[in-house]
Design a protein around this motif. Structure first.
Motif, short mmCIF file in Angstrom:
data_model
loop_
_atom_site.label_atom_id
_atom_site.label_comp_id
_atom_site.label_asym_id
_atom_site.label_seq_id
_atom_site.Cartn_x
_atom_site.Cartn_y
_atom_site.Cartn_z
N ALA A 190 62.24 15.84 33.68
CA ALA A 190 63.53 14.44 34.03
C ALA A 190 63.79 14.40 35.25
CB ALA A 190 64.42 14.19 33.42
N SER A 191 63.91 16.09 36.12
CA SER A 191 64.71 16.29 37.76
C SER A 191 63.70 16.37 38.71
CB SER A 191 65.34 17.62 37.56
OG SER A 191 65.98 17.53 36.27
N GLY A 192 62.50 15.41 38.15
CA GLY A 192 61.62 14.72 39.23
C GLY A 192 61.24 15.31 39.85
N ALA A 193 60.67 17.07 40.19
CA ALA A 193 59.92 18.13 40.55
C ALA A 193 58.58 17.66 40.50
CB ALA A 193 60.48 19.42 40.39
N ASP A 194 57.58 18.33 41.39
CA ASP A 194 55.80 18.16 41.00
C ASP A 194 55.56 19.50 40.39
OD1 ASP A 194 55.99 15.44 42.90
OD2 ASP A 194 56.23 17.56 45.16
N SER A 195 55.89 20.36 41.07
CA SER A 195 55.94 21.43 40.18
C SER A 195 57.16 22.20 39.77
CB SER A 195 55.47 22.52 40.99
OG SER A 195 53.82 21.97 41.67
N ILE A 196 57.02 23.25 39.10
CA ILE A 196 58.21 24.27 38.25
C ILE A 196 58.05 25.41 38.20
CG2 ILE A 196 59.97 24.21 36.36
CD1 ILE A 196 58.74 21.72 35.56
N VAL A 197 59.23 26.58 38.57
CA VAL A 197 58.54 28.24 38.47
C VAL A 197 59.40 28.65 37.56
CG1 VAL A 197 58.62 30.15 39.28
CG2 VAL A 197 57.42 28.42 40.66
N LEU A 198 59.19 29.21 36.00
CA LEU A 198 60.35 29.36 35.41
C LEU A 198 60.67 31.16 35.17
CD1 LEU A 198 57.99 27.22 32.28
CD2 LEU A 198 59.67 27.08 33.77
N ASP A 199 61.43 31.27 35.47
CA ASP A 199 62.23 33.00 35.22
C ASP A 199 62.46 33.06 33.89
OD1 ASP A 199 62.86 35.11 35.61
OD2 ASP A 199 64.80 34.67 36.93
N VAL A 200 61.76 33.67 33.04
CA VAL A 200 62.10 33.50 31.21
C VAL A 200 62.65 35.34 31.39
CG1 VAL A 200 60.77 33.53 29.37
CG2 VAL A 200 59.98 31.95 30.93
N LYS A 201 64.16 34.91 31.18
CA LYS A 201 64.20 36.56 31.20
C LYS A 201 64.01 37.43 29.04
CE LYS A 201 66.90 36.44 34.79
NZ LYS A 201 66.13 36.72 35.94
N THR A 202 63.67 38.56 29.63
CA THR A 202 63.55 39.78 28.62
C THR A 202 64.55 40.56 28.46
OG1 THR A 202 61.81 40.80 26.73
CG2 THR A 202 61.67 40.54 29.34
N GLY A 203 64.74 41.31 27.28
CA GLY A 203 65.58 41.80 27.25
C GLY A 203 66.93 41.77 26.76
N THR A 204 68.18 43.29 26.87
CA THR A 204 68.87 42.81 26.00
C THR A 204 70.41 41.66 26.06
OG1 THR A 204 70.59 44.67 27.45
CG2 THR A 204 69.03 45.34 25.40
N GLY A 205 70.56 41.01 28.16
CA GLY A 205 71.02 40.50 28.19
C GLY A 205 70.61 38.86 28.28
N ALA A 206 69.24 39.33 27.95
CA ALA A 206 68.13 37.30 27.46
C ALA A 206 68.70 36.93 26.47
CB ALA A 206 67.02 37.84 27.89
N PHE A 207 68.28 35.49 26.26
CA PHE A 207 67.66 34.86 24.57
C PHE A 207 66.99 35.40 24.09
CE2 PHE A 207 66.71 31.13 23.04
CZ PHE A 207 67.28 30.86 21.86
N MET A 208 65.41 35.43 24.73
CA MET A 208 64.63 35.70 24.21
C MET A 208 64.58 37.98 23.62
SD MET A 208 63.29 33.86 22.36
CE MET A 208 62.06 32.80 22.42
N LYS A 209 65.47 38.70 23.79
CA LYS A 209 64.95 40.35 23.59
C LYS A 209 63.62 40.59 23.58
CE LYS A 209 70.03 39.19 22.54
NZ LYS A 209 70.63 38.96 23.46
N THR A 210 62.37 40.39 23.09
CA THR A 210 61.75 41.01 23.02
C THR A 210 60.40 40.82 23.70
OG1 THR A 210 60.48 39.64 21.47
CG2 THR A 210 61.86 41.59 21.06
N LEU A 211 59.72 41.45 24.27
CA LEU A 211 58.75 40.90 25.51
C LEU A 211 58.04 39.83 24.70
CD1 LEU A 211 57.00 41.00 28.08
CD2 LEU A 211 56.27 43.11 27.68
#
Length: 433
Positions: A190-211
């Motif tokens: 909805a924010s209108g960009a043509d392309s997107i790069v996602l930085d998906v975190k993993t580990g104890t400080g992330a939303f997803m804890k496992t790789l």
């Protein structure tokens, strides 16, 4: 069409049609479908999952439920980046100026933080006078002129997602990959960009804890982006310890500015260049990742990237002297050392506990109405793999309280010191396209 039939179909493992998904999203957004039926469907999705096509259709329906940002008046290919959130994650303040410095427009819509530190907007407001609310015309003018602007999200981006998330939060259905991925990507698209790069975190400080879970989420989001005509790349990066050495608000802005001036903080610099390089390739500015990386590194060394940060601050009314002289940024009253109780090597850090310690100091919000204290935070002195002597500081708490016991205790719980040296964690685990 009856909502009852849609629920039963998904409960029994069926694949919902485009019409059924649109019926649900439109009806729920308008209030025609009650919470109890929406809850039943989200629980069915939680257990039965969704196909790639269903997830993309759900995301598009959530995008269509509200406003979309038209960036067509901005020259060039627009690339956005999104992080799934971590501790000490100030990458936006490095990547935005870096990408802008090579002539790629970065039109960034961001939010405020609820949790251990402020969000992108809260951190930027560490700079006196900086405005994050602006007209669409001013936003577009700034991006065309300086290739970079950061503004608050409009309140009507993907309202279906906002309503659905509130429901999922109280019905035990937050942790559903299609629903998480659709929620994140609906706002990005909805924010209108043509392309997107996602930085998906993993580990104890992330939303997803496992790789494994982080990679599964990344694949869902990349599939959605590509299905909806947005070239999307995901970088899986480590969050088993804070990123860089600063956790907070003003001190994170300081560290980001120092990276743009050539500071050699390895993990922060490397990840920022990685993400910026993928953005440059998606914008078709460079034919290869290697060419982009080299050009971006050069713009750190020649000062162009730092000048892009100055342009952003100045264009949005901020006191640019605070970036030229970082000691002018908000400061806490006290510096409180938390020391190691024995010799050894740092073998683990619970990044989430460091984040909570920062929140206790006032760097974050426990509720949406809490005020951010921009000057407080944490400076890491020891990270995983470092040797430490008993009595040496592990962190310095930047505090307005002379003895912040809760934060001290949380930091002590976060660190594990062992007799054997361990390797530094892998920073970038995978790239998913």
């Amino acid at each position: 069409m009856r909502m009852y039939d849609v629920i039963v179909k998904k409960r029994d493992g069926g694949e919902l049609t485009k019409e059924e998904i649109q019926f649900f999203v439109e009806g729920y957004t308008k209030g025609d479908i009650p919470d109890y039926q929406a809850s039943a469907l989200t629980m069915a999705i939680y257990f039965q999952g969704m196909t790639q096509e269903e997830t993309a259709t759900l995301t598009k329906a959530m995008v269509d439920s509200g406003e979309t940002i038209d960036l067509s008046e901005i020259d060039g290919k627009k690339v956005d980046k999104h992080s799934t959130g971590g501790v000490g994650d100030k990458v936006t303040f490095i990547v935005g100026p870096l990408v802008a410095s090579i002539g790629i427009p970065v039109a960034k819509m961001s939010g405020r933080g609820l949790g251990h530190t402020g969000g992108t907007l809260d951190k930027l407001e560490s700079v006196k006078g900086l405005e994050i609310e602006m007209s669409k015309e001013k936003f577009i003018e700034n991006v065309n002129k300086f290739k970079l602007a950061v503004a608050g999200q409009t309140g009507n981006l993907a309202p279906a997602d906002k309503k659905l998330y509130a429901l999922r939060d109280v019905t035990g259905t937050v942790n559903s990959l299609p629903l998480i991925a659709g929620s994140i990507m609906s706002k990005k698209i909805a924010s209108g960009a043509d392309s997107i790069v996602l930085d998906v975190k993993t580990g104890t400080g992330a939303f997803m804890k496992t790789l494994e879970d982080s990679e599964a989420l990344a694949r869902e989001m990349v599939n959605i982006g590509n299905n909806l005509g947005r070239k999307t790349v995901a970088v899986i990066s480590d969050m088993n310890q804070p990123l860089g050495y600063e956790v907070g608000n003003a001190n994170e802005i300081k560290e980001a500015a120092e990276i743009l001036q050539g500071s050699p903080v390895e993990d922060l610099r490397t990840l920022s260049l990685e993400i910026a390089s993928h953005m440059a390739v998606l914008a078709e500015k460079f034919p290869s990742y290697e060419d982009a990386y080299e050009a971006l590194e050069a713009n750190i060394e020649n000062g162009k990237a730092f000048q892009s940060l100055r342009n952003l601050i100045e264009a949005q009314g901020g006191d640019v002297s605070m970036i030229d002289d970082l000691s002018k940024l908000p400061q806490a009253k006290y510096q409180v050392e938390v020391k190691a109780d024995k010799d050894g090597f740092v073998s683990a850090i619970d990044a989430e506990s460091i984040g909570v310690a920062a929140m206790y100091l006032g760097a974050g919000r426990a509720t949406k109405d809490d005020e951010i204290n921009h000057g407080v935070g944490i400076t890491m002195k020891k990270k995983i793999g470092d040797s430490v002597k008993g009595g040496e500081p592990l962190v310095v708490l930047l505090s307005d309280d002379e003895q912040p016991e809760d934060s001290i205790q949380k930091v002590q719980q976060a660190y594990t010191i062992s007799n054997e040296k361990v390797e530094k964690p892998t920073l970038i685990h995978n790239i998913i396209k």
